[in-house]
Design an enzyme around this catalytic site. Structure first.
Site, mmCIF file in Angstrom:
data_model
loop_
_atom_site.group_PDB
_atom_site.id
_atom_site.type_symbol
_atom_site.label_atom_id
_atom_site.label_comp_id
_atom_site.label_asym_id
_atom_site.label_seq_id
_atom_site.Cartn_x
_atom_site.Cartn_y
_atom_site.Cartn_z
ATOM 1 N N GLU A 103 4.383 52.700 -12.306
ATOM 2 C CA GLU A 103 5.402 53.542 -12.938
ATOM 3 C C GLU A 103 4.811 54.343 -14.096
ATOM 4 O OE1 GLU A 103 8.667 51.065 -14.142
ATOM 5 O OE2 GLU A 103 9.544 51.004 -12.132
ATOM 6 N N GLU A 124 9.894 49.734 -5.447
ATOM 7 C CA GLU A 124 10.556 48.792 -6.350
ATOM 8 C C GLU A 124 11.999 49.229 -6.558
ATOM 9 O OE1 GLU A 124 8.433 47.646 -9.967
ATOM 10 O OE2 GLU A 124 10.333 47.731 -11.060
#
Length: 416
Positions: A189, A274
């Protein structure tokens, strides 16, 4: 059907075996006893490029992740929490539960890079690599895909640890890059002020390192905690077999992010590496309605998804209740997030009931018995697991044996 020969020297030695037969299917799936698993791990370490039958190399075609036949393949998985914090979850019982109880086909190994215990900070790289090695081998033995996740978070920009990332992925790709079940996620991320240009600069350094050894599927994170997927669509990377990641938490990310996803889903390959059904902190209230809306949308476009997280951490996103033994748990230990994951995948992959199978034969003082212990489906084909015990009550060694299993109904065993 053949088993490798084994020696049995001690009186009344008990050896547990397992045989998985795919009925009318095309999957080769073998579950081993603990002793066989250890022996297999040694064998595979010396030949890590050995291809497991029945699992397809994934790639990208027409902005979709596809199998070797070119058909869309939907990744359905679970992610570990940080490997340094919850290493016990990497065990055969847990991974078998993910596959057999939840109907999942993928496990993501989340290795933090910068937090406490991180690979690039105060963690122990060799220990973390050992956990990844164990996870990959468990996935290989169970015919599960395994995502090796370089879990960027507090370090924000993947360029922060570029040299460490290059060394790590060189090692991983050299050792596992030829295995059809391994997927590399090169930055979890990117966040803060990190731009897509910086992520691209990082990817242009890392992907060639992997491609020296492997053509496997690679996942690339996008800015703003992998939510600004449109930036990747505007300027995609030039490499083949690359998909871009979108992350969402259903209680926080709703129509706006769903609209952003739908605008670009036919422009670039996307994998939701995710997601959760709680809020973006990984905690807070559960929003099953928004989660179900997301799943319907992902199904519409054959987009894979991986739930966060497989741990017993005291937070909403964990699938196991606090205090649960990570080495030995059942569906009775699930949190609301775990129950939701179990229910939505079971609804999509119902298990066909197969009549019980039992067989026992005795010759001299040796008894060989088999019985069915589990059933599930893979690729819409029923699979039955047989567990066997050989009891040698004689002082003589048994070096080989043969057996016949008679099914109580007409079947065609296509692989075993």
């Amino acid at each position: 059907m053949k088993f490798m020969e084994r020696n049995f020297f001690k009186k009344c030695s008990m050896i547990a075996l397992a045989l998985l037969c795919v009925l009318c299917g095309c999957q080769n799936t073998t579950k081993r006893s603990d002793s066989q698993t250890k022996q297999s791990a040694v064998e595979k370490k010396s030949d890590p490029v050995q291809k497991e039958k029945g699992i397809s190399c994934l790639s990208t075609t027409n902005n979709r992740v596809v199998d070797e036949s070119g058909n869309p393949y939907v990744i359905k998985g679970i992610s570990t929490h940080g490997l340094a914090w919850f290493p016990e979850i990497v065990n055969e019982k847990s991974f078998s539960n993910f596959k057999n109880d939840f109907g999942l086909n993928t496990v993501r190994l989340a290795m933090y890079t910068a937090e406490s215990g991180g690979y690039c900070t105060d963690g122990y790289p060799q220990k973390l690599e050992s956990l990844i090695d164990r996870g990959i081998k468990l996935c290989q033995s169970l015919n599960l895909y395994c995502v090796v996740d370089w879990h960027i978070l507090s370090d924000q920009n993947p360029l922060e640890h570029l040299d460490s990332a290059k060394g790590f992925f060189e090692k991983m790709a050299r050792q596992y890059g030829k295995l059809p079940n391994v997927i590399f996620e090169i930055c979890n991320e990117p966040n803060g002020s990190t731009t897509w240009q910086e992520v691209s600069e990082y990817a242009n350094e890392i992907i060639p390192v992997i491609r020296k050894y492997s053509d496997t599927l690679i996942l690339v994170g996008t800015p703003n905690w992998s939510q600004d997927i449109e930036q990747a669509a505007q300027s995609p990377l030039s490499f083949k077999n690359v998909a871009y990641t979108l992350h969402f938490y259903a209680a926080t990310h709703k129509d706006d992010l769903r609209a952003k996803y739908e605008q670009v889903v036919n422009e670039i390959p996307i994998v939701v590496s995710e997601f959760g059904i709680c809020d973006a902190s990984g905690n807070g209230a559960i929003d099953e309605e928004s989660g179900n809306t997301w799943i319907r949308l992902l199904n519409k476009y054959d987009t894979g998804r991986i739930l966060w997280n497989a741990s017993n951490k005291d937070e909403s996103s964990s699938i196991l209740k606090p205090g649960t033994n990570l080495d030995d748990w059942t569906t009775a230990d699930l949190t609301p997030s775990g129950q939701w994951l179990l229910a939505q995948n079971k609804a999509a992959t119902p298990v066909k009931k197969i009549s019980p199978i039992q067989s026992t034969s005795t010759q001299g003082k040796a008894t060989l018995s088999f019985q069915s212990s589990n059933t599930w489906t893979e690729k819409n084909k029923p699979v039955v697991q047989l567990e066997g015990t050989l009891d040698n009550a004689s002082p003589d060694a048994i070096t080989s044996w043969t057996f016949t299993v008679q099914f109580p109904e007409a079947v065609q065993v296509s692989d075993h």
